[in-house]
Design a protein around this motif. Structure first.
Motif, PDB file in Angstrom:
ATOM      1  N   GLU A  19       3.284 -13.269  24.233  1.00  0.00           N
ATOM      2  CA  GLU A  19       2.359 -12.751  25.243  1.00  0.00           C
ATOM      3  C   GLU A  19       1.452 -13.876  25.734  1.00  0.00           C
ATOM      4  OE1 GLU A  19      -1.257  -9.441  25.773  1.00  0.00           O
ATOM      5  OE2 GLU A  19      -0.167  -9.593  23.862  1.00  0.00           O
ATOM      6  N   PHE A  20       0.961 -14.665  24.804  1.00  0.00           N
ATOM      7  CA  PHE A  20       0.122 -15.811  25.159  1.00  0.00           C
ATOM      8  C   PHE A  20       0.891 -16.808  26.018  1.00  0.00           C
ATOM      9  CE2 PHE A  20      -0.779 -20.236  23.817  1.00  0.00           C
ATOM     10  CZ  PHE A  20      -1.986 -20.409  24.481  1.00  0.00           C
ATOM     11  N   VAL A  21       2.120 -17.137  25.628  1.00  0.00           N
ATOM     12  CA  VAL A  21       2.935 -18.099  26.377  1.00  0.00           C
ATOM     13  C   VAL A  21       3.194 -17.595  27.796  1.00  0.00           C
ATOM     14  CG1 VAL A  21       5.217 -19.184  26.516  1.00  0.00           C
ATOM     15  CG2 VAL A  21       4.013 -19.089  24.325  1.00  0.00           C
ATOM     16  N   ASN A  22       3.524 -16.317  27.915  1.00  0.00           N
ATOM     17  CA  ASN A  22       3.830 -15.752  29.231  1.00  0.00           C
ATOM     18  C   ASN A  22       2.610 -15.735  30.152  1.00  0.00           C
ATOM     19  OD1 ASN A  22       6.507 -15.302  28.494  1.00  0.00           O
ATOM     20  ND2 ASN A  22       6.088 -13.243  27.730  1.00  0.00           N
ATOM     21  N   LYS A  23       1.423 -15.616  29.569  1.00  0.00           N
ATOM     22  CA  LYS A  23       0.190 -15.601  30.368  1.00  0.00           C
ATOM     23  C   LYS A  23      -0.325 -17.003  30.676  1.00  0.00           C
ATOM     24  CE  LYS A  23      -1.625 -11.119  28.804  1.00  0.00           C
ATOM     25  NZ  LYS A  23      -2.717 -10.440  28.033  1.00  0.00           N
ATOM     26  N   ASN A  24       0.244 -18.000  30.012  1.00  0.00           N
ATOM     27  CA  ASN A  24      -0.245 -19.377  30.149  1.00  0.00           C
ATOM     28  C   ASN A  24       0.942 -20.315  30.400  1.00  0.00           C
ATOM     29  OD1 ASN A  24      -3.346 -19.382  29.159  1.00  0.00           O
ATOM     30  ND2 ASN A  24      -2.177 -17.898  27.965  1.00  0.00           N
ATOM     31  N   PRO A  25       1.423 -20.390  31.632  1.00  0.00           N
ATOM     32  CA  PRO A  25       2.630 -21.167  31.928  1.00  0.00           C
ATOM     33  C   PRO A  25       2.476 -22.675  31.767  1.00  0.00           C
ATOM     34  CG  PRO A  25       1.627 -20.341  33.956  1.00  0.00           C
ATOM     35  CD  PRO A  25       0.913 -19.681  32.829  1.00  0.00           C
ATOM     36  N   ASP A  26       1.257 -23.158  31.543  1.00  0.00           N
ATOM     37  CA  ASP A  26       1.056 -24.594  31.340  1.00  0.00           C
ATOM     38  C   ASP A  26       0.983 -24.969  29.864  1.00  0.00           C
ATOM     39  OD1 ASP A  26      -1.374 -23.378  30.802  1.00  0.00           O
ATOM     40  OD2 ASP A  26      -2.586 -24.915  31.780  1.00  0.00           O
ATOM     41  N   VAL A  27       1.330 -24.021  28.983  1.00  0.00           N
ATOM     42  CA  VAL A  27       1.243 -24.239  27.535  1.00  0.00           C
ATOM     43  C   VAL A  27       2.632 -24.438  26.941  1.00  0.00           C
ATOM     44  CG1 VAL A  27       0.686 -23.156  25.318  1.00  0.00           C
ATOM     45  CG2 VAL A  27      -0.926 -23.013  27.225  1.00  0.00           C
ATOM     46  N   GLN A  28       2.717 -25.356  26.005  1.00  0.00           N
ATOM     47  CA  GLN A  28       3.945 -25.563  25.239  1.00  0.00           C
ATOM     48  C   GLN A  28       3.681 -25.273  23.764  1.00  0.00           C
ATOM     49  OE1 GLN A  28       5.705 -29.616  24.060  1.00  0.00           O
ATOM     50  NE2 GLN A  28       7.004 -29.013  25.793  1.00  0.00           N
ATOM     51  N   ILE A  29       4.584 -24.524  23.140  1.00  0.00           N
ATOM     52  CA  ILE A  29       4.529 -24.280  21.707  1.00  0.00           C
ATOM     53  C   ILE A  29       5.487 -25.241  21.014  1.00  0.00           C
ATOM     54  CG2 ILE A  29       4.753 -22.593  19.854  1.00  0.00           C
ATOM     55  CD1 ILE A  29       2.590 -21.908  21.916  1.00  0.00           C
ATOM     56  N   VAL A  30       4.958 -26.069  20.130  1.00  0.00           N
ATOM     57  CA  VAL A  30       5.773 -27.001  19.356  1.00  0.00           C
ATOM     58  C   VAL A  30       6.130 -26.310  18.040  1.00  0.00           C
ATOM     59  CG1 VAL A  30       5.873 -29.285  18.301  1.00  0.00           C
ATOM     60  CG2 VAL A  30       4.547 -28.934  20.402  1.00  0.00           C
ATOM     61  N   LEU A  31       7.421 -26.139  17.811  1.00  0.00           N
ATOM     62  CA  LEU A  31       7.894 -25.347  16.676  1.00  0.00           C
ATOM     63  C   LEU A  31       8.219 -26.231  15.477  1.00  0.00           C
ATOM     64  CD1 LEU A  31      10.299 -23.002  18.671  1.00  0.00           C
ATOM     65  CD2 LEU A  31       8.037 -22.400  17.767  1.00  0.00           C
ATOM     66  N   LYS A  32       7.586 -25.925  14.353  1.00  0.00           N
ATOM     67  CA  LYS A  32       7.808 -26.660  13.110  1.00  0.00           C
ATOM     68  C   LYS A  32       8.336 -25.685  12.056  1.00  0.00           C
ATOM     69  CE  LYS A  32       5.878 -30.620  14.484  1.00  0.00           C
ATOM     70  NZ  LYS A  32       6.640 -31.885  14.613  1.00  0.00           N
ATOM     71  N   ASP A  33       9.652 -25.647  11.911  1.00  0.00           N
ATOM     72  CA  ASP A  33      10.286 -24.748  10.945  1.00  0.00           C
ATOM     73  C   ASP A  33      10.264 -25.412   9.568  1.00  0.00           C
ATOM     74  OD1 ASP A  33      11.836 -23.019   9.483  1.00  0.00           O
ATOM     75  OD2 ASP A  33      13.648 -23.247  10.708  1.00  0.00           O
ATOM     76  N   VAL A  34       9.438 -24.877   8.676  1.00  0.00           N
ATOM     77  CA  VAL A  34       9.287 -25.480   7.358  1.00  0.00           C
ATOM     78  C   VAL A  34      10.389 -25.073   6.394  1.00  0.00           C
ATOM     79  CG1 VAL A  34       6.789 -25.725   7.547  1.00  0.00           C
ATOM     80  CG2 VAL A  34       7.743 -23.611   6.644  1.00  0.00           C
ATOM     81  N   ALA A  35      11.101 -23.979   6.708  1.00  0.00           N
ATOM     82  CA  ALA A  35      12.207 -23.510   5.861  1.00  0.00           C
ATOM     83  C   ALA A  35      11.788 -23.430   4.391  1.00  0.00           C
ATOM     84  CB  ALA A  35      13.423 -24.414   6.037  1.00  0.00           C
ATOM     85  N   PHE A  36      10.645 -22.797   4.157  1.00  0.00           N
ATOM     86  CA  PHE A  36      10.087 -22.688   2.809  1.00  0.00           C
ATOM     87  C   PHE A  36      10.801 -21.650   1.940  1.00  0.00           C
ATOM     88  CE2 PHE A  36       5.424 -24.105   3.787  1.00  0.00           C
ATOM     89  CZ  PHE A  36       5.798 -25.419   3.604  1.00  0.00           C
ATOM     90  N   LEU A  37      11.422 -20.659   2.579  1.00  0.00           N
ATOM     91  CA  LEU A  37      11.795 -19.438   1.855  1.00  0.00           C
ATOM     92  C   LEU A  37      13.254 -19.412   1.391  1.00  0.00           C
ATOM     93  CD1 LEU A  37       9.800 -16.889   4.040  1.00  0.00           C
ATOM     94  CD2 LEU A  37       9.119 -17.971   1.888  1.00  0.00           C
ATOM     95  N   GLY A  38      13.721 -20.508   0.828  1.00  0.00           N
ATOM     96  CA  GLY A  38      15.014 -20.505   0.163  1.00  0.00           C
ATOM     97  C   GLY A  38      16.181 -20.994   0.997  1.00  0.00           C
ATOM     98  N   LYS A  39      17.373 -20.862   0.420  1.00  0.00           N
ATOM     99  CA  LYS A  39      18.583 -21.463   1.003  1.00  0.00           C
ATOM    100  C   LYS A  39      18.960 -20.855   2.352  1.00  0.00           C
ATOM    101  CE  LYS A  39      21.809 -18.467  -1.541  1.00  0.00           C
ATOM    102  NZ  LYS A  39      22.959 -18.454  -2.484  1.00  0.00           N
ATOM    103  N   ASN A  40      18.700 -19.568   2.542  1.00  0.00           N
ATOM    104  CA  ASN A  40      19.026 -18.964   3.833  1.00  0.00           C
ATOM    105  C   ASN A  40      18.148 -19.544   4.945  1.00  0.00           C
ATOM    106  OD1 ASN A  40      21.150 -16.872   3.294  1.00  0.00           O
ATOM    107  ND2 ASN A  40      19.602 -16.145   1.866  1.00  0.00           N
ATOM    108  N   SER A  41      16.883 -19.727   4.659  1.00  0.00           N
ATOM    109  CA  SER A  41      15.989 -20.327   5.641  1.00  0.00           C
ATOM    110  C   SER A  41      16.401 -21.761   5.956  1.00  0.00           C
ATOM    111  CB  SER A  41      14.546 -20.291   5.136  1.00  0.00           C
ATOM    112  OG  SER A  41      14.057 -18.970   5.092  1.00  0.00           O
ATOM    113  N   LEU A  42      16.816 -22.504   4.950  1.00  0.00           N
ATOM    114  CA  LEU A  42      17.283 -23.872   5.174  1.00  0.00           C
ATOM    115  C   LEU A  42      18.534 -23.890   6.045  1.00  0.00           C
ATOM    116  CD1 LEU A  42      16.774 -25.457   1.642  1.00  0.00           C
ATOM    117  CD2 LEU A  42      15.735 -26.250   3.774  1.00  0.00           C
ATOM    118  N   ALA A  43      19.453 -22.961   5.784  1.00  0.00           N
ATOM    119  CA  ALA A  43      20.689 -22.902   6.561  1.00  0.00           C
ATOM    120  C   ALA A  43      20.406 -22.567   8.024  1.00  0.00           C
ATOM    121  CB  ALA A  43      21.636 -21.868   5.950  1.00  0.00           C
ATOM    122  N   VAL A  44      19.503 -21.632   8.250  1.00  0.00           N
ATOM    123  CA  VAL A  44      19.149 -21.255   9.623  1.00  0.00           C
ATOM    124  C   VAL A  44      18.445 -22.415  10.324  1.00  0.00           C
ATOM    125  CG1 VAL A  44      17.788 -19.678  11.039  1.00  0.00           C
ATOM    126  CG2 VAL A  44      19.050 -18.799   9.067  1.00  0.00           C
TER     127      VAL A  44
END
Length: 226
Positions: A91-116
């Protein structure tokens, strides 16, 4: 941790030397304010130290390609609170077209998270991953490599190439880089949003409003840590 202790000791020493230190100690509100300012100073210091790793590293992103404001999210595809925050974030991103979200996937939650995480990082070698990211964040229950590949296939990714690229050393290095960054910043849970010098933990109900207010401030006053 030693750096933080030294930093806080310097701040505390300045407070003791101040002619107002006695009144601050006597006034509970003033002490609380001092501690808040101390925490803010510490947050600014550690975010400035990691500025390049936070914003300039080759991360997955959502939103603007030439942003005026960047906000970092630390998350895990199997984190229920990250999923809870996702609609408010979008909702925030859609209301603010000049904003970029930088995604940091930490994959903390086990082997499935690491695989994804590996699949997502491999997917960016083919095309934009925003649609795949949003689809994975909309999942209920455990998200596995199989589920990620199934969704990627529906979205037109080359599955055989995804599987091959996901095994690359560069993919593992990128995951470790993000995990090390989270460790350096003392982030032990997700989601965490870094917006300017503000650190937001969890999925608050007013996340959209909080991020919008911070973004407005960055537009007006700039940002010395982002």
């Amino acid at each position: 941790m030693l750096a933080r202790h030294l930093f806080i000791a310097i701040v505390a020493a300045c407070a003791i030397c101040s002619p107002y230190s006695t009144s601050l100690s006597a006034d509970g509100d003033a002490v609380a304010k001092f501690r808040a300012e101390e925490q803010l100073a510490w947050d600014k210091w550690r975010l400035q130290k990691q500025k390049s790793a936070l914003y300039e590293a080759n991360s997955l992103t959502l939103g603007a390609t030439q942003p005026k404001v960047k906000i970092v999210e630390f998350f895990d595809y199997n984190c229920p609170y990250c999923r809870r925050a996702q609609p408010r974030l979008m909702e925030f991103v859609n209301k603010n077209p000049d904003v970029q979200i930088v995604l940091k996937d930490v994959a903390f939650l086990g082997k499935n998270s690491l695989a994804v995480a590996r699949i997502m990082l491999a997917a960016r070698k083919q095309k934009n991953t925003a649609e795949l990211h949003n689809a994975l964040m909309d999942q209920k229950g455990l998200t596995t490599e199989t589920i990620a590949l199934d969704i990627a296939g529906i979205l037109g990714f080359d599955i055989q190439r995804l599987k091959k690229d996901a095994e690359g050393g560069d993919i593992q290095a990128a995951i470790e880089e993000t995990q090390n960054l989270a460790h350096e910043l003392r982030f032990t849970s997700v989601p965490i949003f870094v917006a300017g010098h503000t650190i937001i933990s969890g999925a608050p109900e007013d996340l959209t409003e909080m991020l919008s207010s911070i973004a407005d401030d960055i537009r007006k006053n700039g940002c010395d840590v982002c």
